[in-house]
Scaffold this active site. Structure first.
Site, PDB file in Angstrom:
ATOM      1  N   GLU A  13     -11.680  -2.439  -7.307  1.00 60.63           N
ATOM      2  CA  GLU A  13     -11.836  -3.887  -7.381  1.00 60.63           C
ATOM      3  C   GLU A  13     -13.223  -4.237  -6.855  1.00 60.63           C
ATOM      4  O   GLU A  13     -13.706  -3.625  -5.902  1.00 60.63           O
ATOM      5  CB  GLU A  13     -10.767  -4.577  -6.528  1.00 60.63           C
ATOM      6  CG  GLU A  13      -9.364  -4.295  -7.045  1.00 60.63           C
ATOM      7  CD  GLU A  13      -8.295  -5.147  -6.370  1.00 60.63           C
ATOM      8  OE1 GLU A  13      -8.122  -5.015  -5.143  1.00 60.63           O
ATOM      9  OE2 GLU A  13      -7.647  -5.948  -7.069  1.00 60.63           O
ATOM     10  N   CYS A  47      -5.169  -2.458   5.245  1.00 63.26           N
ATOM     11  CA  CYS A  47      -5.093  -1.090   4.722  1.00 63.26           C
ATOM     12  C   CYS A  47      -6.343  -0.299   5.080  1.00 63.26           C
ATOM     13  O   CYS A  47      -6.330   0.928   5.054  1.00 63.26           O
ATOM     14  CB  CYS A  47      -4.902  -1.127   3.214  1.00 63.26           C
ATOM     15  SG  CYS A  47      -6.142  -2.134   2.379  1.00 63.26           S
ATOM     16  N   ASN A 106      -1.206  -9.915   3.983  1.00 66.16           N
ATOM     17  CA  ASN A 106      -2.182  -9.755   5.079  1.00 66.16           C
ATOM     18  C   ASN A 106      -3.507 -10.468   4.823  1.00 66.16           C
ATOM     19  O   ASN A 106      -4.184 -10.853   5.781  1.00 66.16           O
ATOM     20  CB  ASN A 106      -2.387  -8.278   5.439  1.00 66.16           C
ATOM     21  CG  ASN A 106      -2.881  -7.443   4.297  1.00 66.16           C
ATOM     22  OD1 ASN A 106      -2.819  -7.849   3.137  1.00 66.16           O
ATOM     23  ND2 ASN A 106      -3.364  -6.256   4.604  1.00 66.16           N
ATOM     24  N   GLU A 117      -3.981  -0.848  -5.517  1.00 65.54           N
ATOM     25  CA  GLU A 117      -4.709  -0.753  -4.244  1.00 65.54           C
ATOM     26  C   GLU A 117      -3.633  -0.579  -3.186  1.00 65.54           C
ATOM     27  O   GLU A 117      -2.956  -1.532  -2.819  1.00 65.54           O
ATOM     28  CB  GLU A 117      -5.543  -2.024  -4.065  1.00 65.54           C
ATOM     29  CG  GLU A 117      -6.710  -1.841  -3.128  1.00 65.54           C
ATOM     30  CD  GLU A 117      -6.293  -1.973  -1.686  1.00 65.54           C
ATOM     31  OE1 GLU A 117      -5.983  -0.907  -1.076  1.00 65.54           O
ATOM     32  OE2 GLU A 117      -6.243  -3.101  -1.176  1.00 65.54           O
TER      33      GLU A 117
END
Ligand SMILES: O=CCCCC(=O)O
Length: 493
Positions: free
Chosen positions: A473, A299, A166, A265
Site C-alpha cells: 500500500e 502491526c 487501531n 496487510e
C-alpha cells in the site's frame, strides 16, 4: 500510573448526537431491521453511540450503489479525480481537531497520537491526488515486428475494503485514496469498535465532491456472512484487508472461491535491534516511537527488542525510566501519553503474555499488572531477559510492553530477528552504515527502519513478507497498482 479524568476536549464532541445524525455514505440505506451496534469508550467502558448493524441484504444494496456509481467515476477525467482527492486532503486538514477527538474517543488513543494519525491519513489523499494523473501504460514493437504491444491500465472494479480499529482513519484512507485515484468505487467495512471515524470521513468525502455511491460505508456485527455476500457478487473484483493473519487467511479462502484479487496487510512481530555502536539516545528515542506509537497497538510495533551485550544494561535502565514516566489516562485528556487498550479482551491477552514471560524467567522492570478501576488500561511495562520460548516472542503483544533480550553477535541478531513466521517491519540501530545495510538485507521483512523508529510513509511501499501479507500500500505506483487491471492489446495497423 497517572489516571486523569476526561478532558473537556471530549465534551466538545457529543458522540450520541453524532451517531443520531449519522450520514450513511452511498446510495444504500440500512434495511430497516433496526438492529444497531454499540460503540464503547475504552477509557470508561461506557456506551457512547450506536451505528446501524448491516445485514446481508444491506450488503447487496451497498454493492448495487457502488455498481451504479462505477461508470461515472471511471469516466471522470484523472485530473478531476485528482482535484477531488486533493480537496479530501484539505478538508481533513481543516477538520483535523474534530477528527482527532473522534478517533481518540472511540479508539482510546492519546490525542497526540490521534492528531498524528489524522495528518498521516490525510496524506494518503494528497499523495494519491498526485498519483491519479500519473497512471501510464506501455507501448512497444513486438520482437517479430508484426504488431505493436500496447499495455493499458484500467480500474479493477468494485473494491471491498476491510479495516481495523487501531488506525480508524489512516487504514481506511490508505485504501480509499488509491482506489478512487485508480477510478474504482468502494465499500468500506470498518471495525465495529471504531465506526464513527469512518462515517465522519464519508460525509467529508461527499463534501469534497466524491459522488454518491463511490464510497459506501457498511458497519456490521456479522462480518463473515456480509463479506461473503459481497465477494460472491461478480461485480466485486478486489478485496483489500488490514488486520490479523488469522482473519486474512479466512478472507483469502473466501476470495479464492471467486478468484478475487486480494491485498492483505496482516500481523507483524517486529524486531528492534540495537548494536553496541549505536547512538544510545537516538535508539531510545526510536524505541519509544516504535513501541509506544498508538500505545503499542500497531502491526509495526517493536515486539522484540534485541540489545547487544555492551549496551544492554544502560538501555534497559534508561528505557525503564522513560516508560515509567509516561502519563496514562483517557485518550481525550490532553496530558495523556498512553491511552487505554481497545477492549477488556485485549488487556487480558497482554497480561497473559506478560505473565507467561515472567513464568519463564523474565524480570519486570516496570508495570506488569492490570490496574484496578474502569476502562481498559494496561501500564507501560518493561520486561528484561525475555527468552526465545516466551509466547510474546512469537505473538503480537499489541500493547505497551517492551520485551528486551540480549545478543552478542551480528549473525545471532539476524537469526533471532528472523525467528518468526511474520515479516512486516524491523528496526536496526548502528552507526556502521555497512553493517546496517548488511543486517537490513539479512532480515526477512518488507520494511526496515535504519536508525529510525518509524517506517510508515504514504510515499513508500507498506507491506510484509511471509505471514505478514500480500501486496503493498502506498509508494510510487505500488499502492495504486493494486487497484488497476492490466490489459494488453496486440495492435496491427
Ligand atoms: O496495524 C497496522 C497499522 C499500520 C500503521 C502504519 O501505517 O504505520
Amino acid at each position: 500510573m497517572n489516571m486523569s479524568p476526561h478532558a473537556s476536549g471530549a465534551a466538545a464532541l457529543d458522540p450520541a448526537a453524532f451517531a443520531r445524525g449519522l450520514h450513511i455514505a452511498g446510495a444504500w440505506k440500512p434495511s430497516g431491521s433496526g438492529a444497531s451496534i454499540d460503540v464503547v469508550d475504552p477509557s470508561t467502558g461506557a456506551k457512547i453511540a450506536t451505528v446501524p448493524d448491516a445485514t446481508v441484504e444491506d450488503a447487496a444494496s451497498a454493492v448495487e450503489a457502488a455498481a451504479a456509481a462505477a461508470p461515472g467515476w471511471r469516466a471522470t477525467a484523472p485530473r478531476k479525480r485528482s482535484e477531488i482527492l486533493r480537496r479530501c486532503f484539505e478538508l481533513m486538514t481543516e477538520r483535523a481537531e474534530m477528527l482527532a477527538t473522534l478517533i481518540s474517543l472511540e479508539n482510546g488513543k492519546a490525542l497526540s497520537d490521534a492528531r498524528g494519525e489524522v495528518a498521516y491519513a490525510a496524506e494518503f489523499f494528497r499523495w494519491n491526488a498526485e498519483e491519479a494523473v500519473r497512471i501510464t501504460g506501455e507501448f512497444g514493437l513486438a520482437p517479430g515486428g508484426a504488431n505493436r504491444i500496447v499495455v493499458d491500465y484500467q480500474p479493477i472494479g468494485i473494491c471491498v475494503l476491510i479495516t481495523p480499529w487501531n488506525f480508524p482513519a489512516a487504514m481506511a484512507t490508505r485504501k480509499i485514496a488509491p482506489a478512487l485515484a485508480a477510478g474504482c468505487t468502494v465499500i468500506l467495512k470498518p471495525a465495529t469498535e471504531t465506526p464513527l471515524t469512518a462515517y465522519a470521513l464519508a460525509a467529508l468525502y461527499e463534501e469534497a465532491g466524491v459522488p454518491p455511491g463511490v464510497v459506501n460505508v457498511l458497519t456490521t456485527s456479522a462480518p463473515g456472512p456480509v463479506t461473503a455476500a459481497m465477494l460472491a457478487d461478480p461485480r466485486v473484483r478486489k478485496l483489500s484487508f488490514t488486520g490479523s493473519t488469522g482473519v486474512g487467511r479466512t478472507l483469502l479462502a473466501e476470495a479464492a472461491k471467486h478468484v478475487i484479487s486480494s491485498s492483505m496487510e496482516l500481523g507483524g512481530n517486529a524486531p528492534f535491534v540495537v548494536f553496541d555502536d549505536a547512538d544510545l539516545d537516538a535508539a531510545l528515542d526510536g524505541v519509544m516511537i516504535a513501541k509506544m506509537r498508538n500505545a503499542g497497538e500497531a502491526c509495526t510495533a517493536a515486539n522484540r527488542i534485541y540489545v547487544q551485550s555492551g549496551l544492554y544494561d544502560a538501555f534497559a535502565e534508561r528505557l525503564t525510566q522513560r516508560m515509567s514516566a509516561l502519563r496514562v489516562g483517557p485518550g481525550t485528556d490532553a496530558a495523556t501519553e498512553c491511552g487505554p487498550m481497545i477492549t477488556r479482551k485485549a488487556v487480558d491477552k497482554i497480561d497473559r503474555l506478560v505473565q507467561d514471560a515472567v513464568s519463564r524467567g523474565s524480570r519486570v522492570l516496570c508495570g506488569g499488572s492490570v490496574p484496578q478501576g474502569s476502562g481498559f488500561f494496561y501500564p507501560p511495562t518493561v520486561l528484561a531477559d525475555v527468552p526465545p520460548e516466551a509466547e510474546m516472542a512469537h505473538e503480537e503483544i499489541f500493547g505497551p510492553v517492551a520485551a528486551l533480550s540480549r545478543f552478542d553477535t551480528e549473525a545471532e541478531a539476524i537469526a533471532r530477528a528472523n525467528d518468526t513466521e511474520y515479516g512486516l517491519a524491523a528496526y536496526v540501530y548502528t552507526r556502521d552504515l555497512a553493517r546496517g545495510m548488511r543486517v537490513a538485507a539479512g532480515i526477512d521483512a518488507g520494511m526496515i527502519a535504519l536508525n529510525r523508529g518509524l517506517v510508515s510513509d504514504p510515499a513508500a511501499p507498506f507491506g510484509g513478507m511471509k505471514q505478514s501479507g500480500l501486496g503493498r500500500e502506498g509508494g510510487q505506483h505500488h499502492g495504486i497498482a493494486e487497484f488497476l487491471e492490466m490489459k494488453y492489446i496486440a495492435a496491427s495497423f
